[in-house]
Design an enzyme around this catalytic site. Sequence first.
Site, PDB file in Angstrom:
ATOM      1  N   LYS A 189      -4.539  -1.050  -4.582  1.00 41.44           N
ATOM      2  CA  LYS A 189      -5.791  -0.997  -5.368  1.00 41.44           C
ATOM      3  C   LYS A 189      -6.038   0.504  -5.742  1.00 41.44           C
ATOM      4  O   LYS A 189      -6.247   0.819  -6.877  1.00 41.44           O
ATOM      5  CB  LYS A 189      -7.184  -1.219  -4.556  1.00 41.44           C
ATOM      6  CG  LYS A 189      -7.331  -2.764  -4.186  1.00 41.44           C
ATOM      7  CD  LYS A 189      -8.587  -2.884  -3.788  1.00 41.44           C
ATOM      8  CE  LYS A 189      -9.022  -2.366  -2.329  1.00 41.44           C
ATOM      9  NZ  LYS A 189      -8.277  -2.775  -1.157  1.00 41.44           N
ATOM     10  N   ARG A 215     -17.408  -5.053  -0.980  1.00 41.15           N
ATOM     11  CA  ARG A 215     -16.669  -5.320   0.095  1.00 41.15           C
ATOM     12  C   ARG A 215     -17.183  -6.423   0.914  1.00 41.15           C
ATOM     13  O   ARG A 215     -16.409  -7.203   1.587  1.00 41.15           O
ATOM     14  CB  ARG A 215     -15.872  -4.549   1.065  1.00 41.15           C
ATOM     15  CG  ARG A 215     -14.664  -4.118   0.695  1.00 41.15           C
ATOM     16  CD  ARG A 215     -14.315  -3.027   1.793  1.00 41.15           C
ATOM     17  NE  ARG A 215     -12.834  -2.771   2.088  1.00 41.15           N
ATOM     18  CZ  ARG A 215     -12.212  -1.711   1.632  1.00 41.15           C
ATOM     19  NH1 ARG A 215     -12.780  -0.914   0.667  1.00 41.15           N
ATOM     20  NH2 ARG A 215     -10.945  -1.337   2.034  1.00 41.15           N
ATOM     21  N   ARG A 242       3.278   2.920   5.354  1.00 41.66           N
ATOM     22  CA  ARG A 242       2.522   3.863   4.746  1.00 41.66           C
ATOM     23  C   ARG A 242       2.572   4.993   5.373  1.00 41.66           C
ATOM     24  O   ARG A 242       2.102   5.288   6.529  1.00 41.66           O
ATOM     25  CB  ARG A 242       1.277   3.224   4.157  1.00 41.66           C
ATOM     26  CG  ARG A 242       0.528   4.092   3.068  1.00 41.66           C
ATOM     27  CD  ARG A 242      -0.108   3.267   2.376  1.00 41.66           C
ATOM     28  NE  ARG A 242      -1.581   3.064   2.912  1.00 41.66           N
ATOM     29  CZ  ARG A 242      -2.539   2.348   2.302  1.00 41.66           C
ATOM     30  NH1 ARG A 242      -2.599   1.965   1.140  1.00 41.66           N
ATOM     31  NH2 ARG A 242      -3.793   2.541   2.953  1.00 41.66           N
ATOM     32  N   ARG A 264      -1.989   7.087   8.779  1.00 42.32           N
ATOM     33  CA  ARG A 264      -3.458   7.044   8.738  1.00 42.32           C
ATOM     34  C   ARG A 264      -3.716   6.341   9.944  1.00 42.32           C
ATOM     35  O   ARG A 264      -3.150   5.241   9.999  1.00 42.32           O
ATOM     36  CB  ARG A 264      -4.163   6.389   7.321  1.00 42.32           C
ATOM     37  CG  ARG A 264      -4.760   7.270   6.372  1.00 42.32           C
ATOM     38  CD  ARG A 264      -4.723   6.544   5.054  1.00 42.32           C
ATOM     39  NE  ARG A 264      -5.886   5.550   5.126  1.00 42.32           N
ATOM     40  CZ  ARG A 264      -6.116   4.705   4.134  1.00 42.32           C
ATOM     41  NH1 ARG A 264      -5.729   5.123   2.870  1.00 42.32           N
ATOM     42  NH2 ARG A 264      -6.896   3.754   4.215  1.00 42.32           N
ATOM     43  N   ARG A 299      -8.447  -5.045   9.917  1.00 39.84           N
ATOM     44  CA  ARG A 299      -8.873  -4.992   8.559  1.00 39.84           C
ATOM     45  C   ARG A 299      -8.444  -6.168   7.722  1.00 39.84           C
ATOM     46  O   ARG A 299      -9.211  -6.764   6.864  1.00 39.84           O
ATOM     47  CB  ARG A 299      -7.886  -3.953   7.776  1.00 39.84           C
ATOM     48  CG  ARG A 299      -8.235  -2.817   8.401  1.00 39.84           C
ATOM     49  CD  ARG A 299      -7.446  -1.166   7.794  1.00 39.84           C
ATOM     50  NE  ARG A 299      -7.567  -1.206   6.507  1.00 39.84           N
ATOM     51  CZ  ARG A 299      -6.583  -0.419   5.938  1.00 39.84           C
ATOM     52  NH1 ARG A 299      -5.602   0.097   6.435  1.00 39.84           N
ATOM     53  NH2 ARG A 299      -6.866  -0.031   4.544  1.00 39.84           N
TER      54      ARG A 299
HETATM   55  P1  AMP Z   1      -9.876   1.951   2.070  1.00 37.92           P
HETATM   56  O1  AMP Z   1      -9.229   3.239   1.633  1.00 37.92           O
HETATM   57  O2  AMP Z   1     -10.459   1.229   0.565  1.00 37.92           O
HETATM   58  O3  AMP Z   1      -9.182   0.823   2.489  1.00 37.92           O
HETATM   59  O4  AMP Z   1     -11.135   2.083   2.782  1.00 37.92           O
HETATM   60  C1  AMP Z   1     -10.901   2.740   4.180  1.00 37.92           C
HETATM   61  C2  AMP Z   1     -11.928   2.360   5.001  1.00 37.92           C
HETATM   62  O5  AMP Z   1     -13.219   2.815   4.592  1.00 37.92           O
HETATM   63  C3  AMP Z   1     -12.301   0.821   5.278  1.00 37.92           C
HETATM   64  O6  AMP Z   1     -11.173   0.370   6.129  1.00 37.92           O
HETATM   65  C4  AMP Z   1     -13.829   0.730   5.401  1.00 37.92           C
HETATM   66  O7  AMP Z   1     -13.618   1.137   7.058  1.00 37.92           O
HETATM   67  C5  AMP Z   1     -14.402   1.793   4.724  1.00 37.92           C
HETATM   68  N1  AMP Z   1     -14.775   1.432   3.715  1.00 37.92           N
HETATM   69  C6  AMP Z   1     -14.454   1.464   2.437  1.00 37.92           C
HETATM   70  N2  AMP Z   1     -14.981   0.852   1.417  1.00 37.92           N
HETATM   71  C7  AMP Z   1     -15.963   0.016   2.104  1.00 37.92           C
HETATM   72  C8  AMP Z   1     -16.886  -0.658   1.646  1.00 37.92           C
HETATM   73  N3  AMP Z   1     -17.041  -1.031   0.309  1.00 37.92           N
HETATM   74  N4  AMP Z   1     -17.805  -1.180   2.604  1.00 37.92           N
HETATM   75  C9  AMP Z   1     -17.447  -0.936   3.985  1.00 37.92           C
HETATM   76  N5  AMP Z   1     -16.398  -0.185   4.383  1.00 37.92           N
HETATM   77  C10 AMP Z   1     -15.868   0.313   3.398  1.00 37.92           C
END
Ligand code: AMP
Length: 217
Positions: free
Chosen positions: A13, A88, A127, A160, A171
């Site tokens: 994404k 989400r 990654r 990470r 996740r």
């Molecule tokens: P990402 O980089 O989009 O995978 O986001 C990393 C982490 O941020 C996720 O695993 C969640 O813990 C948190 N996060 C990001 N976007 C959201 C969202 N829309 N709702 C809740 N938690 C989020």
Amino acid sequence: MRLVLVGPPGAGKGTQAEFIAAHLAVPKISTGDIFRANVSQGTPLGVEAKRYMDAGKLVPDEVTINMVRDRLAEPDAAEGFLLDGFPRTTPQAAALDKLLADLGSGLDLVLELVVDDDEVIRRLSGRRTCRGCGKIWHVEFDAPSQEGICDRCGAQLFQRDDDKAETIAERLREYADKTAPLVDYYGAQGKLVGIDATGPVEDVTVRAIDALRSYGG
Ligand code: AMP
């Protein structure tokens, strides 16, 4: 255009959002990036979010929705945006619909990046992120010439916390439970378009842009 990108963790994404947002000349708004920036600056929001992020859990809806409401109120988002990683959950999607309706607008399209779980696990567990410039590498698909060192800036690479195996599994569970229902939510609105997100990054971008074009983007 007002767009949302959905897909499991590791679907690409973030990478696709960069290209698509540049193509459409709209800001890319990534909730994950905003949370990570808050974590590294040690803000109260960052301290709260980190507990959830490190465990592979979603940050609570209320916190996330308030953060996005503030971000969408900034002038650069007035004419369009690409949301990466938000919504989400169904409550987040409903809050976004309401927020936009109050502004007299609405989403144009939701692009779903389709990838299966095995591929996601391979992608995420390999990654590595650069501590210096933030570039993302992959031990198998996009390895730097010297292990653990960024070719672009020479800084060290790290994994990470949320890309570690146990967190990836959590996740994926969170995605299946809370985010996958959005496919039906937006499908029912007639706004969903799914594309195959496997194969070379450039091919996925072409598919994404073709899909947008066929919907007027
Ligand atoms: P990402 O980089 O989009 O995978 O986001 C990393 C982490 O941020 C996720 O695993 C969640 O813990 C948190 N996060 C990001 N976007 C959201 C969202 N829309 N709702 C809740 N938690 C989020």
